[in-house]
Design a protein around this motif. Structure first.
Motif, PDB file in Angstrom:
ATOM      1  N   VAL A  80     -43.674  33.330   9.375  1.00 11.37           N
ATOM      2  CA  VAL A  80     -42.783  34.403   8.912  1.00 11.37           C
ATOM      3  C   VAL A  80     -42.875  35.561   9.907  1.00 11.37           C
ATOM      4  O   VAL A  80     -43.953  36.101  10.143  1.00 11.37           O
ATOM      5  CB  VAL A  80     -43.160  34.856   7.485  1.00 11.37           C
ATOM      6  N   ALA A  81     -41.736  35.948  10.490  1.00 11.75           N
ATOM      7  CA  ALA A  81     -41.705  36.927  11.573  1.00 11.75           C
ATOM      8  C   ALA A  81     -41.219  38.301  11.140  1.00 11.75           C
ATOM      9  O   ALA A  81     -41.098  39.191  11.977  1.00 11.75           O
ATOM     10  CB  ALA A  81     -40.840  36.402  12.716  1.00 11.75           C
ATOM     11  N   ASN A  82     -40.906  38.493   9.864  1.00 18.95           N
ATOM     12  CA  ASN A  82     -40.534  39.829   9.401  1.00 18.95           C
ATOM     13  C   ASN A  82     -41.039  40.041   7.974  1.00 18.95           C
ATOM     14  O   ASN A  82     -41.371  39.091   7.280  1.00 18.95           O
ATOM     15  CB  ASN A  82     -39.021  40.082   9.490  1.00 18.95           C
ATOM     16  N   GLU A  83     -41.126  41.305   7.592  1.00 18.21           N
ATOM     17  CA  GLU A  83     -41.556  41.645   6.233  1.00 18.21           C
ATOM     18  C   GLU A  83     -40.509  41.134   5.255  1.00 18.21           C
ATOM     19  O   GLU A  83     -39.317  41.125   5.557  1.00 18.21           O
ATOM     20  CB  GLU A  83     -41.710  43.160   6.072  1.00 18.21           C
TER      21      GLU A  83
ATOM     22  N   PHE B  35     -45.398  38.118   5.599  1.00 14.39           N
ATOM     23  CA  PHE B  35     -45.375  38.309   7.043  1.00 14.39           C
ATOM     24  C   PHE B  35     -46.575  37.615   7.689  1.00 14.39           C
ATOM     25  O   PHE B  35     -47.702  37.745   7.235  1.00 14.39           O
ATOM     26  CB  PHE B  35     -45.380  39.810   7.371  1.00 14.39           C
ATOM     27  N   MET B  36     -46.304  36.845   8.732  1.00 11.22           N
ATOM     28  CA  MET B  36     -47.278  36.121   9.540  1.00 11.22           C
ATOM     29  C   MET B  36     -47.896  34.905   8.840  1.00 11.22           C
ATOM     30  O   MET B  36     -48.807  34.287   9.376  1.00 11.22           O
ATOM     31  CB  MET B  36     -48.388  37.047  10.056  1.00 11.22           C
ATOM     32  N   SER B  37     -47.418  34.536   7.655  1.00 11.52           N
ATOM     33  CA  SER B  37     -47.931  33.323   7.002  1.00 11.52           C
ATOM     34  C   SER B  37     -47.143  32.115   7.493  1.00 11.52           C
ATOM     35  O   SER B  37     -46.004  32.238   7.938  1.00 11.52           O
ATOM     36  CB  SER B  37     -47.859  33.445   5.479  1.00 11.52           C
ATOM     37  N   ARG B  38     -47.773  30.939   7.429  1.00  7.95           N
ATOM     38  CA  ARG B  38     -47.108  29.690   7.781  1.00  7.95           C
ATOM     39  C   ARG B  38     -46.426  29.162   6.532  1.00  7.95           C
ATOM     40  O   ARG B  38     -47.048  29.072   5.466  1.00  7.95           O
ATOM     41  CB  ARG B  38     -48.106  28.659   8.306  1.00  7.95           C
TER      42      ARG B  38
END
Length: 156
Positions: free
Chosen positions: A92-95, A103-106
């Protein structure tokens, strides 16, 4: 370049000088947005061909993916795509406002959930069909502010 792109998508650079928010809402019946999504879906092969064999001048490969949760719907940019598994997996590349899409989770997703794609080639945006619709609806001042923050150029 890619860290700047992630900051831009996350929202660090999306609240523009004129107060334009980083999140934009569109009604599901918006004809221009629906057309942009259809165009993106029909041209996905261009994205995957470039992702699988990128040229040195191609970076920032992202897919926009539609998620639903508790009656809420959101289109989220995904990075670090693993195209060799099904369902697909990305970061995940955005809030987001969705609790299971942080954000930042796979996160895994199906191809039917893809609503846009993009990458940067020689500093220019390739794809980004929904982004171009959003940008075209901005006032000239908001568009200029947006373009100053974007980590890529638009081919107008």
């Amino acid at each position: 370049m890619f860290s700047r792109l992630k900051r831009f998508l996350r929202g660090d650079a999306q609240t523009l000088e004129d107060g334009t928010p980083g999140v934009v809402s569109y009604h599901e019946d918006d004809a221009r947005m629906r057309f942009a999504i259809e165009e993106a879906q029909q041209s996905l092969r261009v994205f995957f061909d470039a992702l699988m064999s990128p040229n040195p001048n191609q970076t920032g490969f992202l897919l926009k993916v539609h998620f639903e949760e508790n009656g809420e719907s959101e289109h989220v940019w995904m990075a670090d795509i693993d195209p060799c598994v099904m369902p697909l997996v990305g970061t995940v590349a955005n809030e987001t406002s969705l609790s299971r899409v942080e954000f930042m989770s796979r996160v895994s997703f199906g191809p039917e959930q893809i609503t846009d794609w993009m990458y940067i080639e020689d500093g220019d945006l390739v794809g980004g069909y929904t982004t171009q619709v959003i940008r075209s609806a901005m006032t000239p001042e908001a568009r200029a502010a947006h373009d100053r923050h974007a980590p890529y150029k638009f081919r107008d």
